[in-house]
Design a protein around this motif. Structure first.
Motif, PDB file in Angstrom:
ATOM      1  N   MET A 485       0.825  -1.202   0.000  1.00 42.44           N
ATOM      2  CA  MET A 485       0.000   0.000   0.000  1.00 42.44           C
ATOM      3  C   MET A 485       0.861   1.254   0.000  1.00 42.44           C
ATOM      4  O   MET A 485       0.603   2.206  -0.747  1.00 42.44           O
ATOM      5  N   LEU A 486       1.921   1.282   0.834  1.00 47.24           N
ATOM      6  CA  LEU A 486       2.809   2.437   0.872  1.00 47.24           C
ATOM      7  C   LEU A 486       3.545   2.616  -0.453  1.00 47.24           C
ATOM      8  O   LEU A 486       3.748   3.741  -0.915  1.00 47.24           O
ATOM      9  N   ALA A 490       3.250   5.906  -2.715  1.00 46.11           N
ATOM     10  CA  ALA A 490       4.482   6.646  -3.036  1.00 46.11           C
ATOM     11  C   ALA A 490       4.606   6.865  -4.539  1.00 46.11           C
ATOM     12  O   ALA A 490       4.991   7.954  -4.994  1.00 46.11           O
ATOM     13  N   ARG A 491       4.274   5.851  -5.334  1.00 48.24           N
ATOM     14  CA  ARG A 491       4.376   5.984  -6.796  1.00 48.24           C
ATOM     15  C   ARG A 491       3.330   6.970  -7.323  1.00 48.24           C
ATOM     16  O   ARG A 491       3.601   7.757  -8.241  1.00 48.24           O
ATOM     17  N   GLN A 492       2.109   6.939  -6.743  1.00 50.09           N
ATOM     18  CA  GLN A 492       1.075   7.886  -7.170  1.00 50.09           C
ATOM     19  C   GLN A 492       1.491   9.325  -6.861  1.00 50.09           C
ATOM     20  O   GLN A 492       1.291  10.232  -7.665  1.00 50.09           O
ATOM     21  N   VAL A 493       2.064   9.523  -5.668  1.00 50.58           N
ATOM     22  CA  VAL A 493       2.496  10.861  -5.261  1.00 50.58           C
ATOM     23  C   VAL A 493       3.643  11.341  -6.143  1.00 50.58           C
ATOM     24  O   VAL A 493       3.636  12.481  -6.644  1.00 50.58           O
ATOM     25  N   ALA A 494       4.638  10.480  -6.357  1.00 49.67           N
ATOM     26  CA  ALA A 494       5.823  10.871  -7.128  1.00 49.67           C
ATOM     27  C   ALA A 494       5.499  11.118  -8.589  1.00 49.67           C
ATOM     28  O   ALA A 494       6.159  11.943  -9.254  1.00 49.67           O
ATOM     29  N   ALA A 495       4.499  10.427  -9.129  1.00 51.03           N
ATOM     30  CA  ALA A 495       4.164  10.569 -10.550  1.00 51.03           C
ATOM     31  C   ALA A 495       3.717  11.976 -10.889  1.00 51.03           C
ATOM     32  O   ALA A 495       3.770  12.387 -12.064  1.00 51.03           O
ATOM     33  N   ARG A 496       3.296  12.746  -9.907  1.00 57.40           N
ATOM     34  CA  ARG A 496       2.816  14.099 -10.146  1.00 57.40           C
ATOM     35  C   ARG A 496       3.739  15.155  -9.534  1.00 57.40           C
ATOM     36  O   ARG A 496       3.320  16.272  -9.231  1.00 57.40           O
ATOM     37  N   GLY A 497       4.989  14.741  -9.278  1.00 60.21           N
ATOM     38  CA  GLY A 497       5.980  15.689  -8.797  1.00 60.21           C
ATOM     39  C   GLY A 497       5.897  15.986  -7.317  1.00 60.21           C
ATOM     40  O   GLY A 497       6.504  16.959  -6.844  1.00 60.21           O
ATOM     41  N   ASN A 498       5.159  15.187  -6.583  1.00 59.08           N
ATOM     42  CA  ASN A 498       5.066  15.365  -5.133  1.00 59.08           C
ATOM     43  C   ASN A 498       6.003  14.368  -4.446  1.00 59.08           C
ATOM     44  O   ASN A 498       6.656  13.558  -5.098  1.00 59.08           O
ATOM     45  N   LEU A 500       6.555  11.677  -0.874  1.00 53.28           N
ATOM     46  CA  LEU A 500       6.098  11.029   0.355  1.00 53.28           C
ATOM     47  C   LEU A 500       7.286  10.789   1.271  1.00 53.28           C
ATOM     48  O   LEU A 500       8.297  10.231   0.850  1.00 53.28           O
ATOM     49  N   ILE A 501       7.162  11.221   2.534  1.00 54.37           N
ATOM     50  CA  ILE A 501       8.188  11.004   3.554  1.00 54.37           C
ATOM     51  C   ILE A 501       7.571  10.203   4.694  1.00 54.37           C
ATOM     52  O   ILE A 501       6.484  10.531   5.177  1.00 54.37           O
ATOM     53  N   ILE A 522       9.894   4.537  -2.419  1.00 57.58           N
ATOM     54  CA  ILE A 522       9.745   5.713  -1.555  1.00 57.58           C
ATOM     55  C   ILE A 522      11.004   6.563  -1.562  1.00 57.58           C
ATOM     56  O   ILE A 522      10.951   7.798  -1.544  1.00 57.58           O
ATOM     57  N   GLY A 523      12.154   5.895  -1.606  1.00 56.30           N
ATOM     58  CA  GLY A 523      13.443   6.584  -1.517  1.00 56.30           C
ATOM     59  C   GLY A 523      13.965   6.491  -0.098  1.00 56.30           C
ATOM     60  O   GLY A 523      13.292   6.963   0.831  1.00 56.30           O
TER      61      GLY A 523
END
Length: 553
Positions: A485-486, A490-498, A500-501, A522-523
């Motif tokens: 789930m995380l 994380a991939r959804q958030v990063a795909a739009r330039g945002n 997740l921490i 996530i990184g």
């Protein structure tokens, strides 16, 4: 008593008084419960002798009184009802042995903590239902008219009303007089400890003098003088009794846990319930060779033991020994007790068990799932054999636990409130563009809660340059579902330039993230490990997130 005297000598006077009190009160009770169970009252007396005395040495609680209880009695009746009368004693002793083996097994595997999964609402419905069965089952003995047996016990009332002309006034008078005398004697301080025994004696004398036609214990059972000779239970009967014996073991142990947790030791500590399990198990195993019924810790008997002044285990030992002496010296006299008198006593006990207005109102008012579970368990006690309704109760308790757990886990927004503190708010539906949002998981996380938790995360759709800090303190044993789930979020958030921490991440949780590949998505630089200082990792993650927001043009 000299200051240097051994502890047992200092406590002996108090234990003698408590033991004598519980023995005198317990004799009519266990005889009545034996009638409820459909067995010879002498087996109730044997149980009050041997099970109480043996249990005094073996249980974890110093005060727990192991005896035939009201709820167990109704359950035993459900098991023995289809058994031919000639086979009832042999079946009873095997049932006692099997109950003991199950209880011992629960103690050895340390299953005491599992009883917390049986909700108070379910237990309340079960006890009230069992109490009603006691009352309904004694209406025949109280009135002198024996109603027909029905699958639903409540129909006994209609049967009784339809045959009101067959009610024996003398029997009803003896029963009602017994109830009235108990209520009166309880209000007399010096007669409290014989408030159950004295009315039985008075009713017996009255029946002998004025009501010779009233049914007596001797009309249905023979009470021999003396104690039983040890005998080996007939193990050939065991296979057909395994399922009901397990149910009786569960019933007895759940009741005993409630007793132990509300009756602390002299030093204020709570006894080991697992030792209580094992102790009751060994007690029933040994007692099965001595013609005893299944026994367990009794709330009312233990409370009386404590209120009578018991200080050590010796009080229960004395109580059992005294009942044994009375059986040897005056056992046959019990045959003269009128059945309506015992019925009146049992009906009064049943009414007192059912009278739980505060508990019922509290459950109905504050727990919707508990309300329906209580009602369903109560109904099951009326339409099913009682030993099976406990399984219904366990199932409902687990269902309540699962439903409640799936509702618990949610995501909340943490809004700074000054001084390093945060205010909880519902999370927004979407991430705020170019801004920082701090989230935290509230409640217990299980695989069943993950979907609801994921839906409560703010959607990154339409947002740019947003940073999400998600605190995960304490989320360790959550399984691979949380990792997946995380990773998805994380991939959804990063795909739009945002970005997740993750903050407050336990090292074991990090290991799972790395093994599943979620840490890569996530990184690793976006994962802040938890420290012994609560909130330290979160504040570090927030500072890093604020720096990222400031860097954006």
């Amino acid at each position: 008593m000299a200051a240097g005297a051994p502890q047992w000598r200092r406590s002996l006077p108090a234990d003698l008084v408590a033991g004598a009190t519980t023995a005198l009160v317990g004799i009519p009770q266990v005889m009545g419960f034996a009638l409820v169970a459909g067995i010879n009252p002498v087996y109730g007396l044997y149980t009050a002798t041997f099970s109480t005395a043996i249990g005094a040495f073996l249980t974890g609680s110093s005060y727990l009184k192991v005896i035939l209880s009201n709820v167990l009695a109704v359950s035993i009746y459900s098991v023995l009802a289809p058994v031919p009368e000639a086979d009832v004693p042999a079946t009873l002793f095997v049932l006692t042995l099997l109950v003991g083996l199950f209880q011992l097994g629960f103690g050895l595997v340390r299953a005491g903590s599992l009883t917390r999964f049986i909700s108070n609402a379910v237990l309340t419905g079960f006890v009230i239902g069992a109490a009603l069965l006691i009352i309904l089952g004694q209406l025949g003995n109280l009135t002198g008219y024996e109603p027909q047996r029905h699958a639903v016990q409540a129909l006994v009332v209609l049967d009784l009303i339809g045959h009101a002309g067959e009610i024996q006034p003398q029997a009803l008078a003896v029963g009602l007089l017994t109830i009235a005398l108990v209520l009166v004697f309880r209000r007399v301080p010096r007669l409290n400890f014989v408030a159950l025994l004295l009315p039985i004696i008075i009713a017996t004398l009255l029946a002998r003098a004025a009501f010779p036609d009233v049914a007596l214990v001797g009309d249905i059972s023979t009470i021999p003088a003396g104690l039983p000779i040890p005998a080996i239970p007939n193990l050939a009967l065991a296979p057909g009794l395994l399922v009901p014996a397990l149910a009786l073991a569960i019933i007895g142990l759940v009741m005993a846990v409630g007793v132990t947790e509300t009756t602390p030791e002299r030093n204020g500590t709570i006894a080991d319930v697992n030792r209580d399990f094992s102790g009751q198990g060994i007690t029933n195993i040994l007692a099965s060779f001595l013609q005893c019924a299944p026994a367990a810790g009794s709330l009312s008997a233990t409370a009386l033991n404590v209120s009578a002044g018991a200080e050590t285990r010796a009080a229960n030992l004395i109580s059992g020994a005294l009942v044994g002496v009375i059986i040897v010296l005056a056992g046959p006299l019990a045959e003269l007790i009128p059945l309506p008198a015992l019925a009146g006593l049992l009906i009064l006990i049943g009414i007192e068990l059912m009278y739980q207005p505060r508990e019922i109102v509290c459950i109905c008012k504050y727990s919707r799932s508990g309300r329906w579970a209580m009602v369903a368990t109560f109904i099951s006690t009326q339409v099913l054999p009682l030993q099976y309704s406990i399984y219904i109760g366990v199932f409902l308790s687990l269902a309540i636990y699962l439903v409640t757990s799936t509702r618990e886990a949610t995501v909340v927004r943490l809004v700074p409130a000054g001084g390093g503190m945060f205010r909880e708010e519902p999370p927004p539906a979407r991430l705020p563009t170019g801004d920082l949002i701090v989230l935290s998981v509230s409640g217990s996380v299980y695989f069943a809660t993950l979907r609801a938790m994921e839906r409560s995360l703010p959607s990154p759709e339409g947002a740019e340059d947003a940073v999400v800090v998600l605190a995960l303190r304490g989320r360790v044993e959550v399984g691979s579902g949380l990792f997946r789930m995380l990773e998805r979020y994380a991939r959804q958030v990063a795909a739009r330039g945002n970005r997740l921490i993750l903050a407050e991440v336990d090292p074991r949780l990090l290991a799972g993230l790395e093994e599943t590949g979620a840490a890569t998505a996530i990184g690793r630089e976006n994962i802040f490990l938890a420290t012994p200082v609560i909130g330290e990792s979160l504040m570090e993650a927030i500072r890093a997130a604020e720096a990222l927001v400031r860097e954006k043009p």
